[in-house]
Design a protein around this motif. Structure first.
Motif, PDB file in Angstrom:
ATOM      1  N   UNK A 167       0.702  -1.359   0.022  1.00 12.41           N
ATOM      2  CA  UNK A 167       0.007  -0.015   0.089  1.00 12.41           C
ATOM      3  C   UNK A 167       0.877   1.388   0.081  1.00 12.41           C
ATOM      4  N   UNK A 168       1.938   1.091   0.115  1.00 10.53           N
ATOM      5  CA  UNK A 168       3.066   2.414   0.252  1.00 10.53           C
ATOM      6  C   UNK A 168       2.827   3.099  -1.180  1.00 10.53           C
ATOM      7  N   UNK A 169       2.954   2.421  -2.386  1.00  5.80           N
ATOM      8  CA  UNK A 169       2.723   3.194  -3.624  1.00  5.80           C
ATOM      9  C   UNK A 169       1.432   4.184  -3.586  1.00  5.80           C
ATOM     10  N   UNK A 170       0.239   3.633  -3.309  1.00  6.36           N
ATOM     11  CA  UNK A 170      -0.766   4.553  -3.149  1.00  6.36           C
ATOM     12  C   UNK A 170      -0.713   5.627  -2.226  1.00  6.36           C
ATOM     13  N   UNK A 171       0.004   5.259  -1.015  1.00 10.13           N
ATOM     14  CA  UNK A 171       0.081   6.375  -0.230  1.00 10.13           C
ATOM     15  C   UNK A 171       0.973   7.430  -0.656  1.00 10.13           C
ATOM     16  N   UNK A 172       2.147   7.324  -1.343  1.00  5.90           N
ATOM     17  CA  UNK A 172       2.799   8.071  -1.887  1.00  5.90           C
ATOM     18  C   UNK A 172       2.322   9.025  -3.027  1.00  5.90           C
TER      19      UNK A 172
END
Length: 80
Positions: A7-12
């Motif tokens: 989920x880090x990519x969507x948060x970034x």
């Protein structure tokens, strides 16, 4: 280098959505990334409070080693 949590990519992408104007990044930002001047983006990640210190270090190492990875992250959030 450790992996970032799921989920880090969507948060970034959400965090950096302000960088996109009409689906594009301005040329000054691209120039800064090309020169390796990524401190503002690292600071933004740290201020968001969404990532651990280990995650922030991982991102910094990744982006310093390959600034294109930061550009790809920014461009991933654009609409076509």
């Amino acid at each position: 280098m450790t992996a970032l949590p799921p989920g880090s990519s969507s948060s970034l992408r959400a965090l950096f959505s302000y960088e996109l104007h009409d689906g594009a990044i301005d040329s000054a930002a691209i120039g800064r990334i090309h020169r390796g001047d990524i401190d503002d983006w690292i600071s933004a990640v740290a201020r968001a409070g969404w990532f651990t210190s280990t995650d922030i270090r991982t991102l910094e190492q990744r982006w310093r080693a390959d600034p294109r990875a930061l550009l790809d992250t920014l461009l991933a959030g654009r609409t076509k």
